[in-house]
Design an enzyme around this catalytic site. Structure first.
Site, mmCIF file in Angstrom:
data_model
loop_
_atom_site.group_PDB
_atom_site.id
_atom_site.type_symbol
_atom_site.label_atom_id
_atom_site.label_comp_id
_atom_site.label_asym_id
_atom_site.label_seq_id
_atom_site.Cartn_x
_atom_site.Cartn_y
_atom_site.Cartn_z
ATOM 1 N N LYS A 1 -0.897 -3.120 -2.897
ATOM 2 C CA LYS A 1 -1.266 -4.515 -2.647
ATOM 3 C C LYS A 1 -1.684 -5.230 -3.925
ATOM 4 O O LYS A 1 -1.651 -6.458 -3.995
ATOM 5 C CB LYS A 1 -2.410 -4.564 -1.640
ATOM 6 C CG LYS A 1 -1.957 -4.308 -0.215
ATOM 7 C CD LYS A 1 -1.718 -5.621 0.476
ATOM 8 C CE LYS A 1 -0.837 -5.469 1.696
ATOM 9 N NZ LYS A 1 -0.570 -6.740 2.343
ATOM 10 N N ASP B 1 -7.635 -6.676 5.814
ATOM 11 C CA ASP B 1 -8.073 -5.381 6.338
ATOM 12 C C ASP B 1 -8.702 -4.566 5.217
ATOM 13 O O ASP B 1 -9.218 -3.479 5.443
ATOM 14 C CB ASP B 1 -6.868 -4.586 6.853
ATOM 15 C CG ASP B 1 -6.476 -5.006 8.257
ATOM 16 O OD1 ASP B 1 -7.353 -5.425 9.012
ATOM 17 O OD2 ASP B 1 -5.282 -4.894 8.581
HETATM 18 C C1 LIG Z 1 -2.024 0.550 2.140
HETATM 19 C C2 LIG Z 1 -1.187 -0.382 2.924
HETATM 20 N N1 LIG Z 1 0.023 0.013 3.321
HETATM 21 C C3 LIG Z 1 0.837 -0.809 4.027
HETATM 22 C C4 LIG Z 1 0.424 -2.077 4.387
HETATM 23 C C5 LIG Z 1 1.335 -2.920 5.209
HETATM 24 O O1 LIG Z 1 1.736 -4.120 4.605
HETATM 25 P P1 LIG Z 1 2.122 -5.361 5.516
HETATM 26 O O2 LIG Z 1 0.871 -5.830 6.184
HETATM 27 O O3 LIG Z 1 2.693 -6.339 4.556
HETATM 28 O O4 LIG Z 1 3.107 -4.872 6.518
HETATM 29 C C6 LIG Z 1 -0.845 -2.527 3.985
HETATM 30 C C7 LIG Z 1 -1.320 -3.866 4.342
HETATM 31 O O5 LIG Z 1 -2.427 -4.250 4.063
HETATM 32 C C8 LIG Z 1 -1.670 -1.666 3.223
HETATM 33 O O6 LIG Z 1 -2.878 -2.041 2.791
#
Ligand SMILES: Cc1ncc(COP(=O)(O)O)c(C=O)c1O
Length: 402
Positions: free
Chosen positions: A84, A133
């Site tokens: 991120k 989150d």
């Molecule tokens: C560690 C991690 N993996 C995957 C995701 C998934 O990304 P998205 O919300 O764009 O689908 C997030 C989203 O916050 C994340 O923090």
């Protein structure tokens, strides 16, 4: 490996997948390879930029009777612990560049210009905000601190104290919102509107698409790195990628679609079964909002709705959607922490590999997905131990000792 074979898994072939559709023939192209090149050029100049490792997992590949498994390990991205860091911070940077350029008439400002402090008086007047989150908020707060603006971050009731502290460490002001992730998204949007703040959201809604698309364009740098790291004669046949609101999965699918067209790998979008909004959207063929709190251990994937532009991309470019239980993530974290070749993967970070491990031992699902002894599978390890306390509880060991 046997425990995976007994876990519940749902698997849906995307009814709207279109291999015949050329990338340029979509009504709207939210992302582009030229946008990836621009983000790549910018991020490569940031002082602590390093490509993250692409790890090969030969033992697991042998256990699953596959040719190759790769795991793009984002656990140390920019020292923030997740992919991120590429999205939110890049969008904050781009917003501040636009703001300063408009105010001063300067053109072609770079990160170095903002970091020099020359424009601090201007950037200090800007406030960026988002709901999160955890990881997206950390990225936005880090970007705001680096480039010199104020930052207000909204957290829902389920975000752990550890994740809150990690964001606050970058100087952000924190606001707790009762309810779930979607409630925090609503509150951040309302407050941004009321106070004239810039909403750096990773989730698109009708009328709020520009910044989320910049965030997703930042993610594509991770995908470009992968194809820089892979031997050119060993392209993956399958790509597993996890989804919260779908922005990451869409960034991956858009990149593959534009670069390889109909010859792109088979893509499998993985979600927690308690927060499978993209799966539900694909099943119903239209954007669906889930009721309830989407309470999953894979906390960063907890979302009841899909980003509109993510769905625009995924609708035709993703091939399969699967859902997995929380237990699959925990088993995968434990498997990766094994001393034979230890990797620190967080709960949401291991989800795509957990999806592969869950389907990989079932002959019916292997057959449907076309997984064979010659398959080369790419997975995304999107975070490390971003909440060290939760990691330690699940693995029985500190991430520092892995
Ligand atoms: C560690 C991690 N993996 C995957 C995701 C998934 O990304 P998205 O919300 O764009 O689908 C997030 C989203 O916050 C994340 O923090």
């Amino acid at each position: 490996m046997t425990p995976f074979a007994n876990l519940p898994v749902a698997c849906l072939r995307n009814p709207q997948a279109r291999r015949d559709l050329a990338y340029d023939d979509q009504p709207q192209q939210w992302l582009s390879l030229s946008g990836t090149a621009a983000a790549w050029a910018e991020l490569h100049q940031w002082s602590n930029y390093q490509p993250t490792p692409l790890r090969s997992l030969p033992e697991i590949a042998t256990d699953l009777d596959l040719d190759q498994i790769w795991y793009k390990d984002e656990s140390d991205r920019f020292g923030l612990g997740s992919f991120k860091a590429l999205g939110g911070a890049y969008a904050v940077f781009r917003q501040l560049v636009d703001y300063v350029q408009t105010a001063t008439g300067q053109t072609d400002l770079t990160a170095a210009d903002l970091l020099s402090g020359r424009y601090r008086e201007l950037t200090q007047a800007v406030t960026v905000t988002t709901a999160t989150d955890g990881n997206h908020g950390r990225s936005v707060a880090w970007g705001a601190q680096q480039f010199g603006c104020r930052c207000v971050i909204y957290l829902h009731a389920g975000v752990s104290a550890g994740r809150e502290a990690a964001i606050a460490a970058y100087g952000a002001e924190m606001v707790r919102v009762a309810g779930n992730y979607d409630d925090s998204v609503r509150q951040a949007a309302e407050d941004a509107q009321a106070h004239g703040w810039i909403l750096v959201s990773d989730t698109a809604h009708p009328g709020n698409t520009t910044i989320p698309s910049v965030v997703m364009q930042g993610y594509t740098v991770m995908v470009a790195e992968v194809f820089d790291q892979l031997p050119p004669d060993q392209l993956p046949t399958h790509v597993f990628v996890q989804a919260g609101v779908g922005g990451l999965a869409a960034a991956v699918c858009a990149y593959l679609w534009e670069r390889w067209g109909r010859d792109r790998p088979t893509t499998i979008v993985v979600e927690p079964d308690r927060a499978a909004c993209v799966y539900a959207t694909a099943q119903q063929g239209k954007l669906v909002t889930l009721e309830g709190d989407q309470d999953t251990l894979m906390a960063c994937l907890s979302s009841g709705h899909t980003s509109t532009i993510a769905w625009d991309i995924l609708r035709h470019s993703s091939d399969w959607f699967i859902t997995i239980p929380d237990e699959a993530a925990v088993l995968t974290m434990q498997h990766l922490a094994h001393p034979r070749s230890p990797i620190v993967g967080g709960e949401s970070g291991v989800a795509s590999l957990a999806g592969l491990l869950t389907v990989g031992q079932r002959s019916d699902l292997r057959q449907q997905l076309g997984l064979t002894t010659t398959s080369r599978v790419l997975t995304f390890g999107t975070e490390g131990a971003t909440d060290p306390e939760i990691y330690q509880k699940l693995i029985n060991r500190s991430a520092l000792h892995i």
